[in-house]
Design a protein around this motif. Sequence first.
Motif, mmCIF file in Angstrom:
data_model
loop_
_atom_site.group_PDB
_atom_site.id
_atom_site.type_symbol
_atom_site.label_atom_id
_atom_site.label_comp_id
_atom_site.label_asym_id
_atom_site.label_seq_id
_atom_site.Cartn_x
_atom_site.Cartn_y
_atom_site.Cartn_z
ATOM 1 N N UNK A 49 0.845 -1.202 0.000
ATOM 2 C CA UNK A 49 0.000 0.000 0.000
ATOM 3 C C UNK A 49 0.880 1.252 0.000
ATOM 4 N N UNK A 50 1.925 1.250 0.815
ATOM 5 C CA UNK A 50 2.817 2.399 0.883
ATOM 6 C C UNK A 50 3.560 2.627 -0.429
ATOM 7 N N UNK A 51 4.016 1.551 -1.044
ATOM 8 C CA UNK A 51 4.733 1.674 -2.318
ATOM 9 C C UNK A 51 3.821 2.287 -3.375
ATOM 10 N N UNK A 52 2.611 1.738 -3.508
ATOM 11 C CA UNK A 52 1.718 2.235 -4.554
ATOM 12 C C UNK A 52 1.194 3.643 -4.234
ATOM 13 N N UNK A 53 1.080 3.966 -2.959
ATOM 14 C CA UNK A 53 0.721 5.345 -2.595
ATOM 15 C C UNK A 53 1.839 6.303 -2.995
ATOM 16 N N UNK A 54 3.077 5.883 -2.796
ATOM 17 C CA UNK A 54 4.218 6.718 -3.197
ATOM 18 C C UNK A 54 4.214 6.960 -4.703
ATOM 19 N N UNK A 55 3.967 5.911 -5.465
ATOM 20 C CA UNK A 55 3.952 6.054 -6.922
ATOM 21 C C UNK A 55 2.833 6.996 -7.342
ATOM 22 N N UNK A 56 1.673 6.845 -6.728
ATOM 23 C CA UNK A 56 0.527 7.692 -7.083
ATOM 24 C C UNK A 56 0.797 9.152 -6.718
ATOM 25 N N UNK A 57 1.408 9.360 -5.549
ATOM 26 C CA UNK A 57 1.639 10.721 -5.071
ATOM 27 C C UNK A 57 2.800 11.411 -5.799
ATOM 28 N N UNK A 58 3.805 10.620 -6.199
ATOM 29 C CA UNK A 58 5.003 11.201 -6.807
ATOM 30 C C UNK A 58 5.487 10.382 -8.007
ATOM 31 N N UNK A 73 11.065 -1.998 -6.862
ATOM 32 C CA UNK A 73 11.739 -2.911 -5.939
ATOM 33 C C UNK A 73 12.552 -2.119 -4.922
ATOM 34 N N UNK A 74 13.261 -1.096 -5.364
ATOM 35 C CA UNK A 74 14.034 -0.263 -4.435
ATOM 36 C C UNK A 74 13.124 0.415 -3.415
ATOM 37 N N UNK A 75 11.987 0.911 -3.865
ATOM 38 C CA UNK A 75 11.024 1.550 -2.970
ATOM 39 C C UNK A 75 10.505 0.530 -1.958
ATOM 40 N N UNK A 76 10.188 -0.653 -2.429
ATOM 41 C CA UNK A 76 9.696 -1.722 -1.560
ATOM 42 C C UNK A 76 10.760 -2.080 -0.514
ATOM 43 N N UNK A 77 11.981 -2.236 -0.939
ATOM 44 C CA UNK A 77 13.067 -2.565 -0.011
ATOM 45 C C UNK A 77 13.284 -1.452 1.005
ATOM 46 N N UNK A 78 13.109 -0.222 0.578
ATOM 47 C CA UNK A 78 13.222 0.908 1.488
ATOM 48 C C UNK A 78 12.143 0.847 2.566
ATOM 49 N N UNK A 79 10.925 0.513 2.162
ATOM 50 C CA UNK A 79 9.817 0.389 3.125
ATOM 51 C C UNK A 79 10.093 -0.747 4.096
#
Length: 89
Positions: A49-58, A73-79
């Motif tokens: 949810x956080x990854x896809x919210x990030x993509x939608x927001x930015x 994948x990098x965003x997911x690993x960061x989360x």
Amino acid sequence: MTTDERLIIRLSNQEQQSLVDLYDRYSQLLWKISYRAVADDAICEQILRQVFQDVWARPHDFNIGKKLSILLVECCQSKIRLLTMQKSS
């Protein structure tokens, strides 16, 4: 133009269907990565949810010359790292 490039353009234009298409295309991959790290369905859902919210927001953050799959994948690993740090605190 690749499918991913078109997706990012559509996301930048706030086309809701593009988010659905992105989710359909990458959620399984991101779920597997998350589940290997945390092995908890609820936490994996939160991460996705956080990854896809990030993509939608930015969406512009996901259009920087790298393949979209790598950026996701990098965003997911960061989360996952952030969540792991919060748990250990």
